[in-house]
Design an enzyme around this catalytic site. Structure first.
Site, PDB file in Angstrom:
ATOM      1  N   VAL A   1      38.681  31.832  45.376  1.00 13.80           N
ATOM      2  CA  VAL A   1      39.299  30.932  46.342  1.00 13.80           C
ATOM      3  C   VAL A   1      39.396  29.557  45.699  1.00 13.80           C
ATOM      4  O   VAL A   1      38.397  29.013  45.218  1.00 13.80           O
ATOM      5  CB  VAL A   1      38.488  30.849  47.651  1.00 13.80           C
TER       6      VAL A   1
ATOM      7  N   GLY B   1      34.353  36.029  44.703  1.00 11.63           N
ATOM      8  CA  GLY B   1      33.761  37.234  45.269  1.00 11.63           C
ATOM      9  C   GLY B   1      34.325  38.460  44.600  1.00 11.63           C
ATOM     10  O   GLY B   1      35.050  38.369  43.602  1.00 11.63           O
ATOM     11  N   THR B   2      33.997  39.631  45.146  1.00 16.68           N
ATOM     12  CA  THR B   2      34.500  40.865  44.551  1.00 16.68           C
ATOM     13  C   THR B   2      36.020  40.946  44.641  1.00 16.68           C
ATOM     14  O   THR B   2      36.664  41.581  43.819  1.00 16.68           O
ATOM     15  CB  THR B   2      33.888  42.085  45.267  1.00 16.68           C
ATOM     16  N   PHE B   3      36.609  40.286  45.638  1.00 18.72           N
ATOM     17  CA  PHE B   3      38.054  40.328  45.858  1.00 18.72           C
ATOM     18  C   PHE B   3      38.821  39.474  44.860  1.00 18.72           C
ATOM     19  O   PHE B   3      39.968  39.730  44.560  1.00 18.72           O
ATOM     20  CB  PHE B   3      38.372  39.822  47.272  1.00 18.72           C
ATOM     21  N   GLY B   4      38.210  38.400  44.370  1.00 15.39           N
ATOM     22  CA  GLY B   4      38.889  37.436  43.516  1.00 15.39           C
ATOM     23  C   GLY B   4      38.273  36.059  43.645  1.00 15.39           C
ATOM     24  O   GLY B   4      37.055  35.922  43.698  1.00 15.39           O
TER      25      GLY B   4
ATOM     26  N   ASP C   1      33.151  44.129  58.538  1.00 19.11           N
ATOM     27  CA  ASP C   1      32.374  43.487  57.466  1.00 19.11           C
ATOM     28  C   ASP C   1      31.918  42.090  57.872  1.00 19.11           C
ATOM     29  O   ASP C   1      32.098  41.118  57.134  1.00 19.11           O
ATOM     30  CB  ASP C   1      33.195  43.425  56.173  1.00 19.11           C
TER      31      ASP C   1
ATOM     32  N   MET D   1      36.660  26.873  44.825  1.00 17.21           N
ATOM     33  CA  MET D   1      35.808  26.814  45.998  1.00 17.21           C
ATOM     34  C   MET D   1      34.801  27.956  46.042  1.00 17.21           C
ATOM     35  O   MET D   1      33.716  27.811  46.607  1.00 17.21           O
ATOM     36  CB  MET D   1      36.662  26.847  47.276  1.00 17.21           C
ATOM     37  N   GLY D   2      35.157  29.094  45.476  1.00 20.48           N
ATOM     38  CA  GLY D   2      34.252  30.237  45.531  1.00 20.48           C
ATOM     39  C   GLY D   2      34.827  31.437  44.815  1.00 20.48           C
ATOM     40  O   GLY D   2      35.966  31.432  44.344  1.00 20.48           O
TER      41      GLY D   2
END
Length: 427
Positions: free
Chosen positions: A108, A103-106, A219, A100-101
């Site tokens: 989804v 980002g910097t975190f990991g 954020d 699904m997506g």
């Protein structure tokens, strides 16, 4: 075998410790088993389900085995992201359906929850300590928020969490696209002011609720605000340019529902808990943060003001990557920064101030930087160019949300009572 961690109700122990070897990571060696002509190796649950002496099982048993089959161990990529294949299992409960997506975190992933019989979103955190630590904070915050009825309409709801192959996995309800993704796929066309009002109301209610709990999101940005439904309609775009007509893009998308939920609570903190780090993504960062004056609830409100402008124009208000240029943009759009704020700046921000005023344009890095600042319109002109109805009330609300002095800035509760917010929306 399924070894899922229950959501903690006690304070989390964040001390580093050796990760246990989980049941789905390592299992006994199983000889190759013949499934009606197909070779499937190392199926952990085969022993418990039972085999015939010939090693051949029925298609029904084969299907059950595949449901709990552990994917092969793969090394993380160079950035610590989990490497997967569509169709893999995340424990025997979740099957990966799509990405699904990222980002910097990991990442989804969209996954099928076999137990609840529904699609869910699983946030798989990078296998790096600082991201794992942030994920544990987010889990704690989500659990706290979910205890309150108010959060169900405004905050993403956590379903479960577990640690899989050194990756924290957070299972949440599946939602639609983020407001940023919707704008991007809509060629950065703005939302109607009625939709902006509906989003603003929900966002401010969420922030007011968090602030009542003494929590600061820190954020807020369009990427962290998701539409509940992915459905949309296409309507004629009367502001379309001749260039767009050549591309055939004279229609724009409108969400069928304006319902939203806020996500990403990995940076959420209690008021006054720790002010040693910079908060907010650059474009949505409040002036007191840049000047090193400390921050609190008003920094969330500033971010809301920036987000609302972006929704009504289609573009981020302060598109910059440098502090002095950012402050200069604020002055160009909103007027001069107060002397008392500039005077109290911290040591790291001293270079941004000279003789009691912002060191601009003398301190600008380049001619391009100066042009980027000077092309911005004043706030009133920016809104009038993009808003046909309720422009006056909207400008007044934005001036309250984007007030420089955090002590004089509107609170979320005050903003909800503003005439723009109480006006009846008509699409």
């Amino acid at each position: 075998m399924e070894c899922l961690s229950e959501v903690p109700h006690a304070p989390l122990d964040r001390r580093p410790r050796k990760r246990q070897r989980l049941g789905w990571d390592v299992g006994p060696e199983i000889p190759q088993i013949k499934f009606c002509g197909q070779e499937v190796a190392n199926v952990i649950s085969a022993v418990t389900l039972g085999l015939s002496s010939s090693g051949v099982v029925s298609s029904q048993v084969a299907e059950e085995l595949l449901h709990v089959a552990t994917p092969p161990l793969r090394e993380d990529d160079k950035d610590g992201h989990y490497v997967f294949a569509v169709g893999d299992n995340l424990t025997s409960r979740y099957r990966i359906n799509a990405k699904m997506g990222e980002g910097t975190f990991g990442q989804v992933l969209e996954c099928w929850d076999r137990e609840r019989k529904e699609m869910v979103a699983v946030k798989i955190i990078r296998g790096i300590k600082k991201y794992r630590d942030a994920a544990m904070i987010e889990i704690g915050m989500l659990e706290q928020l979910c205890r309150y009825e108010k959060s169900r309409s405004s905050c993403v709801q956590i379903r479960n969490w577990f640690d899989y192959r050194n990756h924290i996995c957070i299972v949440c309800e599946k939602l639609g696209p983020s407001l940023y993704d919707f704008l991007r796929k809509n060629n950065y066309r703005s939302f109607p002011i009625a939709v902006v009002r509906e989003v603003a109301k929900q966002l401010l209610e969420c922030i007011a609720f968090m602030h009542e709990l003494r929590l600061i999101h820190t954020d807020l940005k369009p990427e962290n605000i998701l539409l509940v439904s992915p459905e949309y309609i296409k309507v004629p775009d009367y502001k379309v340019s001749s260039r767009s007509l050549k591309d055939g893009s004279y229609y724009k998308r409108l969400p069928k529902s304006s319902a939203i939920k806020v996500i990403d609570f990995g940076s959420t903190t209690y008021d006054q808990q720790d002010q040693s780090y910079v908060v907010s993504t650059r474009h949505y960062r409040a002036p007191e943060v840049i000047l090193g004056l400390g921050w609190s609830y008003p920094c969330d409100v500033w971010s809301v003001g920036c987000i609302l402008i972006e929704l009504c124009t289609g573009e981020a208000l302060f598109q910059t990557h440098e502090n002095l240029e950012h402050l200069a943009m604020m002055e160009w759009v909103l007027g001069p920064l107060p002397y008392n704020m500039l005077k109290r700046r911290d040591r790291q921000a001293e270079k941004y101030v000279r003789k009691g005023r912002l060191n601009w344009p003398e301190g600008c890095a380049s001619r391009e930087s100066m042009k980027a600042v000077m092309k911005l319109p004043r706030l009133q002109n920016l809104v009038i160019q993009n808003v046909e109805h309720s422009a006056g009330d909207f400008i007044d609300l934005l001036e309250g949300l984007l007030r420089y002095d955090p002590d004089g800035r509107l609170t979320a509760q005050e903003a909800l009572k503003h005439p723009f917010m109480t006006e009846r929306s008509e699409r």
